[in-house]
Scaffold this motif. Structure first.
Motif, PDB file in Angstrom:
ATOM      1  N   ARG A  19       0.859  -1.181   0.000  1.00 28.64           N
ATOM      2  CA  ARG A  19       0.000   0.000   0.000  1.00 28.64           C
ATOM      3  C   ARG A  19       0.898   1.235   0.000  1.00 28.64           C
ATOM      4  O   ARG A  19       2.090   1.158   0.319  1.00 28.64           O
ATOM      5  CB  ARG A  19      -0.956   0.000   1.182  1.00 28.64           C
ATOM      6  N   GLU A  20       0.328   2.345  -0.356  1.00 23.98           N
ATOM      7  CA  GLU A  20       1.012   3.634  -0.438  1.00 23.98           C
ATOM      8  C   GLU A  20       1.833   3.883   0.842  1.00 23.98           C
ATOM      9  O   GLU A  20       1.332   3.709   1.948  1.00 23.98           O
ATOM     10  CB  GLU A  20      -0.082   4.701  -0.578  1.00 23.98           C
ATOM     11  N   GLN A  21       3.090   4.265   0.692  1.00 32.66           N
ATOM     12  CA  GLN A  21       3.939   4.552   1.860  1.00 32.66           C
ATOM     13  C   GLN A  21       4.164   6.052   1.953  1.00 32.66           C
ATOM     14  O   GLN A  21       4.799   6.645   1.076  1.00 32.66           O
ATOM     15  CB  GLN A  21       5.285   3.819   1.724  1.00 32.66           C
ATOM     16  N   GLU A  22       3.659   6.663   3.024  1.00 35.89           N
ATOM     17  CA  GLU A  22       3.768   8.129   3.113  1.00 35.89           C
ATOM     18  C   GLU A  22       5.194   8.617   3.340  1.00 35.89           C
ATOM     19  O   GLU A  22       5.525   9.756   3.019  1.00 35.89           O
ATOM     20  CB  GLU A  22       2.783   8.718   4.140  1.00 35.89           C
ATOM     21  N   LYS A  23       6.074   7.738   3.826  1.00 33.91           N
ATOM     22  CA  LYS A  23       7.479   8.142   4.018  1.00 33.91           C
ATOM     23  C   LYS A  23       8.231   8.190   2.676  1.00 33.91           C
ATOM     24  O   LYS A  23       9.308   8.754   2.586  1.00 33.91           O
ATOM     25  CB  LYS A  23       8.217   7.144   4.914  1.00 33.91           C
ATOM     26  N   ALA A  24       7.680   7.542   1.669  1.00 33.49           N
ATOM     27  CA  ALA A  24       8.380   7.451   0.382  1.00 33.49           C
ATOM     28  C   ALA A  24       7.945   8.578  -0.554  1.00 33.49           C
ATOM     29  O   ALA A  24       6.852   9.124  -0.414  1.00 33.49           O
ATOM     30  CB  ALA A  24       8.084   6.106  -0.258  1.00 33.49           C
ATOM     31  N   ASP A  25       8.816   8.924  -1.507  1.00 36.68           N
ATOM     32  CA  ASP A  25       8.438   9.921  -2.520  1.00 36.68           C
ATOM     33  C   ASP A  25       7.475   9.304  -3.533  1.00 36.68           C
ATOM     34  O   ASP A  25       6.623   9.986  -4.081  1.00 36.68           O
ATOM     35  CB  ASP A  25       9.693  10.441  -3.230  1.00 36.68           C
ATOM     36  N   HIS A  26       7.689   8.031  -3.835  1.00 40.12           N
ATOM     37  CA  HIS A  26       6.815   7.306  -4.763  1.00 40.12           C
ATOM     38  C   HIS A  26       6.617   5.895  -4.229  1.00 40.12           C
ATOM     39  O   HIS A  26       7.538   5.348  -3.615  1.00 40.12           O
ATOM     40  CB  HIS A  26       7.453   7.179  -6.152  1.00 40.12           C
ATOM     41  N   THR A  27       5.456   5.334  -4.508  1.00 37.49           N
ATOM     42  CA  THR A  27       5.232   3.919  -4.135  1.00 37.49           C
ATOM     43  C   THR A  27       4.730   3.159  -5.350  1.00 37.49           C
ATOM     44  O   THR A  27       3.848   3.644  -6.064  1.00 37.49           O
ATOM     45  CB  THR A  27       4.158   3.782  -3.024  1.00 37.49           C
ATOM     46  N   ILE A  28       5.305   1.997  -5.573  1.00 38.27           N
ATOM     47  CA  ILE A  28       4.720   1.063  -6.541  1.00 38.27           C
ATOM     48  C   ILE A  28       3.948   0.054  -5.695  1.00 38.27           C
ATOM     49  O   ILE A  28       4.531  -0.612  -4.835  1.00 38.27           O
ATOM     50  CB  ILE A  28       5.799   0.338  -7.364  1.00 38.27           C
ATOM     51  N   VAL A  29       2.639  -0.023  -5.912  1.00 42.71           N
ATOM     52  CA  VAL A  29       1.808  -0.912  -5.098  1.00 42.71           C
ATOM     53  C   VAL A  29       1.663  -2.272  -5.795  1.00 42.71           C
ATOM     54  O   VAL A  29       1.216  -2.354  -6.940  1.00 42.71           O
ATOM     55  CB  VAL A  29       0.428  -0.286  -4.806  1.00 42.71           C
ATOM     56  N   VAL A  30       2.092  -3.300  -5.087  1.00 46.72           N
ATOM     57  CA  VAL A  30       2.107  -4.671  -5.603  1.00 46.72           C
ATOM     58  C   VAL A  30       0.944  -5.438  -4.958  1.00 46.72           C
ATOM     59  O   VAL A  30       0.669  -5.238  -3.778  1.00 46.72           O
ATOM     60  CB  VAL A  30       3.456  -5.341  -5.222  1.00 46.72           C
ATOM     61  N   PRO A  31       0.258  -6.323  -5.710  1.00 47.12           N
ATOM     62  CA  PRO A  31      -0.808  -7.117  -5.091  1.00 47.12           C
ATOM     63  C   PRO A  31      -0.268  -7.975  -3.947  1.00 47.12           C
ATOM     64  O   PRO A  31       0.812  -8.539  -4.052  1.00 47.12           O
ATOM     65  CB  PRO A  31      -1.319  -8.007  -6.229  1.00 47.12           C
ATOM     66  N   LYS A  32      -1.047  -8.038  -2.874  1.00 45.41           N
ATOM     67  CA  LYS A  32      -0.644  -8.821  -1.695  1.00 45.41           C
ATOM     68  C   LYS A  32      -0.985 -10.289  -1.904  1.00 45.41           C
ATOM     69  O   LYS A  32      -2.054 -10.627  -2.412  1.00 45.41           O
ATOM     70  CB  LYS A  32      -1.385  -8.275  -0.470  1.00 45.41           C
ATOM     71  N   ASN A  33      -0.040 -11.153  -1.512  1.00 43.72           N
ATOM     72  CA  ASN A  33      -0.291 -12.592  -1.525  1.00 43.72           C
ATOM     73  C   ASN A  33      -0.056 -13.085  -0.107  1.00 43.72           C
ATOM     74  O   ASN A  33      -0.093 -12.289   0.837  1.00 43.72           O
ATOM     75  CB  ASN A  33       0.629 -13.256  -2.566  1.00 43.72           C
ATOM     76  N   GLU A  34       0.161 -14.370   0.086  1.00 45.24           N
ATOM     77  CA  GLU A  34       0.548 -14.870   1.403  1.00 45.24           C
ATOM     78  C   GLU A  34       1.947 -14.329   1.724  1.00 45.24           C
ATOM     79  O   GLU A  34       2.779 -14.227   0.818  1.00 45.24           O
ATOM     80  CB  GLU A  34       0.556 -16.411   1.399  1.00 45.24           C
ATOM     81  N   ASP A  35       2.218 -14.024   2.980  1.00 44.66           N
ATOM     82  CA  ASP A  35       3.509 -13.422   3.348  1.00 44.66           C
ATOM     83  C   ASP A  35       4.701 -14.185   2.755  1.00 44.66           C
ATOM     84  O   ASP A  35       5.634 -13.571   2.229  1.00 44.66           O
ATOM     85  CB  ASP A  35       3.682 -13.415   4.879  1.00 44.66           C
ATOM     86  N   GLU A  36       4.641 -15.512   2.848  1.00 43.97           N
ATOM     87  CA  GLU A  36       5.787 -16.328   2.401  1.00 43.97           C
ATOM     88  C   GLU A  36       6.020 -16.211   0.898  1.00 43.97           C
ATOM     89  O   GLU A  36       7.129 -16.464   0.418  1.00 43.97           O
ATOM     90  CB  GLU A  36       5.553 -17.815   2.725  1.00 43.97           C
ATOM     91  N   LEU A  37       4.961 -15.884   0.146  1.00 53.74           N
ATOM     92  CA  LEU A  37       5.078 -15.831  -1.319  1.00 53.74           C
ATOM     93  C   LEU A  37       5.286 -14.404  -1.838  1.00 53.74           C
ATOM     94  O   LEU A  37       5.513 -14.207  -3.037  1.00 53.74           O
ATOM     95  CB  LEU A  37       3.829 -16.452  -1.970  1.00 53.74           C
ATOM     96  N   ASP A  38       5.214 -13.415  -0.961  1.00 53.09           N
ATOM     97  CA  ASP A  38       5.334 -12.017  -1.390  1.00 53.09           C
ATOM     98  C   ASP A  38       6.590 -11.706  -2.217  1.00 53.09           C
ATOM     99  O   ASP A  38       6.510 -10.908  -3.161  1.00 53.09           O
ATOM    100  CB  ASP A  38       5.275 -11.082  -0.182  1.00 53.09           C
TER     101      ASP A  38
END
Ligand code: F6R
Length: 361
Positions: A306-325
């Motif tokens: 999800r969008e990161q406010e600390k970053a200048d830009h964020t590329i948002v990637v679809p979430k999967n299971e943590d182990e497969l991220d």
């Protein structure tokens, strides 16, 4: 035949949804929430006797091995790590009969990997191969293994084979896990995650135009820093390799928590950082690292869920299971390397000084 693409790299990046579908095909067993990997030549008893896993590869295959080692530790709870095959060969490593060795190679011909396999076999070790090219030297030399079925990869720089190798490791980790203590429920959860991957890859690739715009902004950087933590760290390493190979921009990958032990000294507006920030239990820690960079006027491009406010830009990637991220988080960074190289007019499919398969020492 580039099928309408300008380069093989572009074509191969876009073949990934289809390629992942192929590595999964025919292997999932819903009845027992596991996978069938016939070519492993490892029965349940053998699988349970494994005390450690050591993964060997070079370059991008080594990075896929690092991701694989984490998956094996997480899902099968077997201590696992990856090492460059050349380092392993030259340090006269102790070969342990209770360790399962895994050689990873797209081409199946990389000399340092092949020589490590031969030395291991001479010492009586069990070696599996995770290979793309069917019938290649490493595939023939190994005691068993898996093909990653990515299809032919022509661009010198590896993309779809990396992704498919990571998925192959997820299958192996699930298989080893289900011969041990991974529950049916967790097995199901991972299988569902694996099945989502092709559509999520396609969704990710739809953001190409946005990544291209970002690449144009970073193309004049002389150097870039890539940071990640645990699951994000091998992703950062692979992204850094991809960028340097194809764009010739210097890049360095660092564990996020190691910044304060040295590299923070480099942070200034002219050194952008790419931060791999999955939405897992380490998110807050990663946010703190981004804050340290911002406090020193560093620019940040985050790859996150999800969008990161600390970053200048964020590329948002679809979430999967943590182990497969890690599998999905690498994909926008292939596009970033590609579009940076394109903006700089590089010879994308044949970067200077590199060869597709390194069959010499
Ligand atoms: C990176 C790259 C190389 C290879 C390495 C191993 O994009 O292509 O780092 O990954 O030379 O090659 P294989 O996997 O064929 O053993």
């Amino acid at each position: 035949d580039m099928g309408g693409h300008d380069t093989y790299m572009h074509k191969e990046i876009h073949e990934q949804a289809e390629a992942v579908d192929r590595v999964l095909r025919g292997r999932i067993d819903d009845r027992f929430s596991t996978v069938h990997l016939g070519g492993l030549n490892l029965d349940a008893r053998d699988a349970r006797a494994v005390r450690r896993v050591k993964i060997l590869g070079c370059g991008t295959s080594y990075h896929a091995g690092q991701i694989g080692a984490q998956m094996i530790e997480e899902l099968a709870r077997i201590p696992a790590d990856a090492e460059p095959a050349s380092e392993f060969r030259y340090r006269n490593a102790v070969v342990d009969p209770d360790t399962l060795y895994i050689a990873v190679s797209q081409s199946g011909e990389t000399y340092d990997v092949l020589a490590a396999v031969q030395e291991l076999k001479r010492k009586g070790a069990r070696v599996l191969g995770i290979v793309n090219v069917v019938g290649s030297a490493i595939a023939r030399e190994a005691d068993g293994g898996m093909y990653v079925h990515a299809g032919p990869e022509v661009c010198v720089v590896s993309t779809k084979c990396f992704t498919n190798t990571c998925v192959a490791f997820a299958l192996l980790a699930l298989h080893l896990g289900r011969t041990r203590d991974l529950s049916v429920r967790d097995g199901k959860r991972i299988i569902e995650g694996l099945r989502k991957l092709p559509a999520q890859i396609a969704e990710m690739l739809e953001q190409e135009e946005d990544v291209k715009k970002l690449a144009a902004q970073y193309a004049d950087a002389r150097s870039m820093l890539f940071i990640g933590r645990v699951r994000g760290y091998p992703v950062a390493r692979e992204a850094s390799l991809k960028l340097k190979e194809v764009s010739y921009i210097h890049a360095e990958a660092y564990p996020a928590s190691e910044l304060k032990h040295g590299p923070l000294a480099l942070i200034e507006p002219a050194l952008p950082t790419v931060a791999i920030v999955p939405d897992d239990d380490l998110l807050e820690k990663n946010r703190a690292a981004m804050e340290e960079i911002k406090a020193r006027s560093g620019q940040i491009l985050a790859v996150a869920h999800r969008e990161q406010e600390k970053a200048d830009h964020t590329i948002v990637v679809p979430k999967n299971e943590d182990e497969l991220d890690p599998i999905l988080m690498g994909i926008p960074l292939q596009l970033l390397a590609y579009h940076t190289a394109l903006a700089l007019g590089r010879d994308i499919d044949k970067p200077r000084n590199l060869a597709k398969s390194v069959t010499v020492e």
